[in-house]
Each structure stands twice: as C-alpha cells, then as structure tokens.
Design a protein around this motif. Structure first.
Motif, short mmCIF file in Angstrom:
data_model
loop_
_atom_site.label_atom_id
_atom_site.label_comp_id
_atom_site.label_asym_id
_atom_site.label_seq_id
_atom_site.Cartn_x
_atom_site.Cartn_y
_atom_site.Cartn_z
N THR A 210 0.87 -1.18 0.00
CA THR A 210 0.00 0.00 0.00
C THR A 210 0.90 1.23 0.00
N VAL A 211 0.78 2.05 -1.04
CA VAL A 211 1.63 3.24 -1.14
C VAL A 211 0.83 4.45 -0.68
N PHE A 212 1.35 5.15 0.34
CA PHE A 212 0.71 6.36 0.84
C PHE A 212 1.33 7.57 0.16
N GLN A 213 0.55 8.21 -0.69
CA GLN A 213 1.07 9.34 -1.47
C GLN A 213 0.51 10.66 -0.94
N ARG A 214 1.42 11.56 -0.56
CA ARG A 214 0.95 12.90 -0.17
C ARG A 214 1.03 13.84 -1.38
N THR A 215 2.21 13.87 -2.02
CA THR A 215 2.36 14.71 -3.21
C THR A 215 2.67 13.83 -4.40
N PRO A 216 1.78 13.80 -5.41
CA PRO A 216 2.11 13.01 -6.61
C PRO A 216 3.29 13.64 -7.34
N ASN A 217 3.96 12.82 -8.11
CA ASN A 217 5.21 13.25 -8.72
C ASN A 217 5.24 12.92 -10.20
N PHE A 218 5.96 13.73 -10.95
CA PHE A 218 6.28 13.35 -12.32
C PHE A 218 7.38 12.30 -12.27
N SER A 219 7.42 11.45 -13.27
CA SER A 219 8.59 10.59 -13.40
C SER A 219 8.75 10.17 -14.85
N VAL A 220 9.99 10.02 -15.24
CA VAL A 220 10.34 9.63 -16.62
C VAL A 220 11.03 8.27 -16.53
N PRO A 221 10.78 7.38 -17.48
CA PRO A 221 11.43 6.06 -17.37
C PRO A 221 12.96 6.17 -17.43
N ALA A 222 13.61 5.33 -16.63
CA ALA A 222 15.08 5.33 -16.64
C ALA A 222 15.61 4.59 -17.87
N HIS A 223 14.87 3.57 -18.29
CA HIS A 223 15.36 2.66 -19.34
C HIS A 223 16.77 2.16 -18.99
N ASN A 224 16.88 1.65 -17.79
CA ASN A 224 18.17 1.08 -17.39
C ASN A 224 18.46 -0.16 -18.23
N ILE A 326 -0.98 16.44 -9.88
CA ILE A 326 0.33 17.01 -9.56
C ILE A 326 0.20 18.53 -9.50
N ASP A 327 0.66 19.10 -8.36
CA ASP A 327 0.39 20.52 -8.13
C ASP A 327 1.64 21.40 -8.23
N HIS A 328 2.71 20.88 -8.81
CA HIS A 328 3.91 21.71 -8.97
C HIS A 328 4.40 21.59 -10.42
N PRO A 329 5.03 22.64 -10.93
CA PRO A 329 5.55 22.52 -12.30
C PRO A 329 6.62 21.43 -12.39
N TYR A 330 6.71 20.82 -13.56
CA TYR A 330 7.70 19.76 -13.77
C TYR A 330 9.11 20.28 -13.45
N GLY A 331 9.86 19.52 -12.68
CA GLY A 331 11.26 19.87 -12.40
C GLY A 331 11.45 20.80 -11.22
N THR A 332 10.35 21.31 -10.64
CA THR A 332 10.54 22.22 -9.51
C THR A 332 10.71 21.46 -8.20
N LYS A 333 10.26 20.20 -8.18
CA LYS A 333 10.72 19.27 -7.15
C LYS A 333 11.70 18.37 -7.88
N ARG A 334 12.62 17.76 -7.20
CA ARG A 334 13.63 16.94 -7.86
C ARG A 334 12.92 15.90 -8.74
N PRO A 335 13.11 15.92 -10.08
CA PRO A 335 12.37 14.98 -10.93
C PRO A 335 12.93 13.56 -10.83
N PRO A 336 12.11 12.63 -10.38
CA PRO A 336 12.60 11.25 -10.32
C PRO A 336 12.64 10.60 -11.69
N ILE A 337 13.36 9.52 -11.80
CA ILE A 337 13.27 8.63 -12.96
C ILE A 337 12.99 7.24 -12.40
N ASP A 338 12.36 6.39 -13.20
CA ASP A 338 11.86 5.16 -12.59
C ASP A 338 12.00 3.95 -13.51
N THR A 339 11.81 2.80 -12.88
CA THR A 339 11.69 1.55 -13.61
C THR A 339 10.35 0.94 -13.22
#
Ligand code: NAP
Length: 542
Positions: A210-224, A326-339
C-alpha cells in the motif's frame, strides 16, 4: 610527536574530514597525498560510501548515468574501472568507492564507526576540537564537512510509531540484512525519488503493498540496461571529452540543455521531441527546451505530456487521477526517474492511498490510520526523505568564534559564502554546502570542484603563511541574496513543499538552499574569487 603518516599525535591533525563518501574520500586524497597534510576521515558508518552506505533500500540506484557518476580527477581510476549498467545500482557504487579507497590507500586514514557529535573552534589556538559519540577527541587546523546533502533521515513524527508491532525501516537507514517482504503486508509512506524506486521492487515479493502518497510526482522512465561493449569502449576512449563536457554543462551531466524554446516549435514537433526524450529516458528529459524552468506555460506542455503518459500506463482511472493530481511545475521538485513505477499500480497486490485527501493520523500496533480508514501492515517503509543540505551539519554541535553555534548563525536559514564557508567559522569548509549547486547537479562533479577549490585554498594559505580563512558577513549576505534572486527568476519557488526550500521539515526556516545558476557558471565565480586573492574572504596570518 610524529607518527607513520606524519600525525603529530594520536588525535592531532592538520585536517579533519567528516564523512567517507565521494567527498570525504577525494578530500582525504587531496590533502594527504597532494599537500602532504596529516589528515583523517571520521565516518559514522561501519563502512565507506556515505549516502550509498546508508541508502541500501530495495531498488536503490543512482539517477546519474554511471559513466559520469565517477571521479574524473584520475585517468588511472577511469581506465581501471568499468560500470556494468546505464545507471549504477547501490551495491556497484559502494564497490566502486571501495575500489577507489583501496587504489589510493585511503583506508588507513579513515576511522569507521566514529560519529562526530561536536566541533568547537578555539580562536587562541586556531584549532578545531572535534568530539565523537564515543568521547574521543580530535584536533585539527582545518575542518572539512563532507557530510553529504541527503544523509540526515527524516522520520516524520507520526504519533504511535513506537507502538507498532511490526517492523519499520527508513530507506536512508536501511539494514544490512535482507528485509523479507515475501508474504507480508507492506505500507510505504512517500513517493519521492526513493519511494518511486522502492515500490516496484517491494511489490514484486510483498503479499500486498500500500503506497501512501501525499504529493504526486512526475517521473520519466530510466530505461536502465546493461552497458554494451561499444559504449564501454567509447567511455574509455573519450574520457577527456566527457570530462570537458560534464565540467561545462549546467547540471554537470553529459547532456546540454537545448537552445530551443517550447513555443518556437509546432505542437506536433514538440510532442515528437517529448516522445523521443521519453523513449531515451532519464534526467535528460528536462533538457528538451531551454525555457522549461522559467516559463510556466512552457512547463505546462511538459507537465501535460507526462500526465498523459501516466493516464495511458495506469489502467484504473481513479488511481491514474490520484497519480496525476500534480500541483507543482515539472522539475521544480527533484524529478525522479523510474523503472516501472506507474506500471506497478496495475498489479493486483498494489494499492494507492491519497493522504493529501485523507491524511495519516497515527500509527497503531497493527498499522496506519488515516482520517477515513485503518490499514494493517507487517512492515512499514518510510521513504520520507531527508532533512536535506543543512540537516547533516545542524545535527552536530558546531561552534565557531566566541562560541557562536551554527544553529544561531543559521537561525533564519543557511548563511554561507559560495556554500563553501560560513562567517564566524574560520577554517571550516562545507563540501556542497547550502548556496552551492550541489543537489541540482551530478554530484561527483560538484564534489570534485569543491574539493579542488578547498585544496587550492589551503595550499595557498600555507604558501603565504596564513593561518585562517573565513568569509566576510557582507560577502555571505550578498551571496545569499543572489542565490535567492536566481531561484526566484525560475519556477522553483512554485513548489512550495519541496525539500529544496526546507519545507519538508516542520519548523525548518524556509529558504531555497541550492544555487540554481548552473555548475559551469558557479565554477567561474569560485575561481574568480580565488584568483582575486580570495575576494569576499578574510585571511589572517598567525
Ligand atoms: P523526498 O523527495 O523528500 O520524498 C519524501 C516523500 O515522503 C514525499 O513524497 C513526501 O511527501 C513524503 N512524506 C514525507 N513525510 C510524510 C508524511 N508525514 N506523510 C506522508 N508523506 C510524507 O525524499 P526521497 O524520495 O528520499 O528523495 C530525496 C532526494 O534524494 C531526491 O530528491 C534525490 O535528490 C535523492 N535521491 C536520489 C536518488 C537517485 O539518484 N537514484 C534516489 C533517491 C533519492 P511530500 O512531497 O508531500 O512532502
């Protein structure tokens, strides 16, 4: 008395370095082996690695590409080490730092399991007295805090945690023994870069996540992926070019931010540019256009593209809606990358809880309660981040001239010149301290720049028979204003709840901490200050 390494006594040194991560290791090498100073590193952990020693949570991997997440000061290190994947995983980074420490014979001057609790400056003797948790006392002329920006774990004060009957862990203090998620109900609090990496891995074995999310985030695939033989050869042969590139770019990565502006291209072209960047993956997405971080309308186009991607990936519309609020502009919080972060929410054994709508109220012996429900867990994972940038320094009782405490000096937020030094704290240097580009860059480049600057500064002082250096209050005031103005010229302040401002820690003074003007420009500013006889600093003879 002089010992094997030129130590004047068991506990008196020319330089004390706190922390054995990327910064501390290179600082030790520079002061000991280039300047010949007796130097020692005091490290709280039982191993080297700093941030990477502690952050061994499931999925821990660096967001910088491996071939630039390395020291570039030594051709020998570069030729002898080979990364295996596009992004290095935590164990490989620790192996890399072990390789460096062994190669440079650093370990003999690193005291592990030695947590510094206080550092007091004695003006009459021009000396720092450092005390450890175990009560050992060290003395040195120079004190270098290589304590990292993201090393003070933030465990939110949620009532009832002590009553929880299950296991709980903070990602930044992860145990060395494997945590078994198989067959367990797991609750994860936090959806920053860490949570986004951890959730997909935990979900693979947990009975339910169960993931508890307070602030949703942008994320871009890492493509590791594993690095190809061709790429490894390119890195070996092109290290001089790569070094030049990462020392010249805004964020010290091996990519330049494009010159084009969002509205200089048609909507169709823009979509194609975003699509190509999404397919390529990684942090380079933010380099698509030059005005993403300064023009809200431009930023909205990237934000809309990324939100549409989430809606396409996530099958349940309600979950997709929660992830895209998502309530902040892209990149204004540290933008994560994901798998596979967003894909994880398509699994039967994963659910998402919106704690912005229904906040967590308490932790009970059985799990987590929100304003509208109770959830039972065997394990709670806190992916709740850090008391960033200033936290690691403020955890220690640091006192400068006349007993001035760092807490007092930073009552209204961090006050430094160039993020390198604090007025009133002579001969104390802060590697990647507040007011420097630090966390907005590929860290090893920022670290090398600071270590080189500090080393040159100390060498210059010794050559000129100078005993102490500290910035003037006027220089620190002006720098603080400039750091703030530079941030205000971007969209950064629009993410009010970001850790860049200290907003994630209750009671922390709100101040935008990193310098957003870019690594290359910052390097010139530091070099200019040095070449003008350390302008902005006061240097005194004995
Ligand atoms: P973070 O970005 O501060 O994220 C912490 C998360 O926990 C946020 O979602 C936050 O929500 C949530 N949270 C905190 N307290 C909470 C509470 N009381 N109730 C509910 N939610 C709470 O921390 P992080 O993910 O550890 O990342 C920190 C930084 O470390 C990154 O930004 C990055 O610079 C670095 N990092 C890098 C890598 C990498 O290179 N691979 C990986 C991990 C981390 P709010 O947003 O609402 O506060």
């Amino acid at each position: 008395m002089t010992g094997n390494n030129g130590h004047k006594s068991a506990s008196r040194f020319d330089a004390l370095i706190i922390g054995a991560g990327f910064a501390g290791l290179y600082q030790l090498h520079s002061l000991r082996d280039k300047l010949g100073l007796s130097s020692v590193v005091l490290e709280a952990g039982d191993g080297i690695g700093g941030t990477w020693y502690w952050n061994r949570y499931p999925g821990a991997r660096c967001d910088s590409e491996s071939h630039v997440y390395a020291y570039y000061f030594s051709d020998e290190l570069l030729t002898e080490w080979e990364w295996t994947e596009r992004y290095p995983a935590q164990p490989e980074i620790v192996r890399y730092l072990e390789f460096v420490a062994n190669k440079l014979d650093l370990k003999r001057d690193i005291r592990l399991g030695t947590r510094v609790v206080s550092a007091h400056y004695l003006e009459d003797e021009n000396r720092w007295i450092v005390t450890t948790e175990g009560g050992t006392r060290f003395e040195a002329t120079y004190l270098i805090a290589a304590t990292g920006c993201l090393s003070a774990a933030n465990i939110p004060a949620i009532p009832g945690l002590e009553s929880f009957d299950g296991e709980w862990y903070h990602t930044g203090q992860w145990p060395h023994e494997e945590v078994e998620f198989r067959g367990k109900a797991v609750g994860q609090i936090g959806t920053g870069s860490t949570g986004i990496q951890a959730a997909p891995v935990i979900a693979q074995t947990a009975k339910h996540l169960t993931v508890f999310q307070r602030t949703p985030n942008f994320s871009v695939p890492a493509h590791n992926r594993p690095l190809s033989a061709d790429f490894k050869q390119y890195v070996r042969e092109s290290r001089a070019e790569i070094r030049k590139l990462i020392r010249s770019t805004t964020n010290a990565h091996a990519f330049k931010i494009s010159d084009r502006k969002v509205f200089d291209v048609s909507a169709q072209e823009r979509e194609a540019i975003y699509e190509a960047a999404w397919e390529k993956g990684g942090l380079e997405f933010r380099a698509c256009f030059q005005d993403l971080m300064i023009d809200k309308a431009a930023n909205d186009t990237a934000a809309d593209f990324l939100k549409n991607k989430i809606r396409k990936i996530v099958k349940d519309p309600e979950t997709a809606a929660t992830l895209t609020k998502i309530d902040h502009p892209y990149g204004t919080k540290r933008p994560p990358i994901d798998t596979d972060y967003f894909e994880t929410f398509n699994r039967e054994n994963v659910s998402l809880i919106d704690v912005r709508a229904n906040p967590i109220t308490r932790i009970t012996p059985r799990g987590i309660e929100t304003t509208d429900a109770a959830y039972e867990f065997d394990i709670i994972v806190f992916a709740t981040g850090f008391d960033a940038i200033t936290g690691p320094l403020l955890k220690m009782d640091i006192r400068g001239r006349d007993g001035l405490s760092i807490h007092k000096a930073w009552e209204t937020g961090p006050w430094t010149y160039l993020g390198l030094q604090i007025p009133g704290f002579p001969n104390l240097f802060t590697i990647t301290g507040p007011g420097s580009p630090s966390v907005l860059t590929n860290m090893p480049v920022a670290i090398e720049q600071h270590v080189d600057w500090i080393t040159d500064c100390i060498a210059d002082m010794r050559n000129n028979d100078l005993a102490r250096i500290e910035p003037t209050a006027a220089a620190a005031d002006a720098w603080g204003e400039y750091v703030n103005e530079t941030a205000s010229a971007t969209l950064m302040p629009q993410a009010g709840h970001s850790w860049y401002h200290g907003a994630n820690i209750p009671g922390k003074p709100l101040k935008f901490m990193p310098y957003v003007g870019g690594m290359a420009h910052y390097r010139t500013i530091c070099d200019d200050a040095a070449s003008r006889g350390y302008e902005g600093f006061t240097r005194q003879a004995r």
